[in-house]
Design a protein around this motif. Sequence first.
Motif: not given
Length: 105
Positions: A23-29, A43-48, A50-55
Amino acid sequence: MSISSANVIPLSQARANLSQFADQVKSGGEKIITKKGESYVALIDAERLDHYQRLEQERIHLLLIGDASRSLSDVAAGKLKDALSAVSALKHRQLSFDFPDRWRV
């Protein structure tokens, strides 16, 4: 983004509180999970992620474009041979090595 000591947690604590940390990670941590005192996984947000992989993909594409651009510049400057000329020169060099002039009849 800097990682504070509050975001570095042992694996045993991560197991016990995974839902809370998720939950903390989903909130931006982000959390760094350690094992035997050493960094183990993040442990990072899945959308983040995806962003790292696109970069990373974009970085790879930019490197390839840079390599291609340098190669085209080398071709234009006459620094490179075309493939057929290069292969022909290699074959001629190999024949000269295999059969030196002193062995030719």
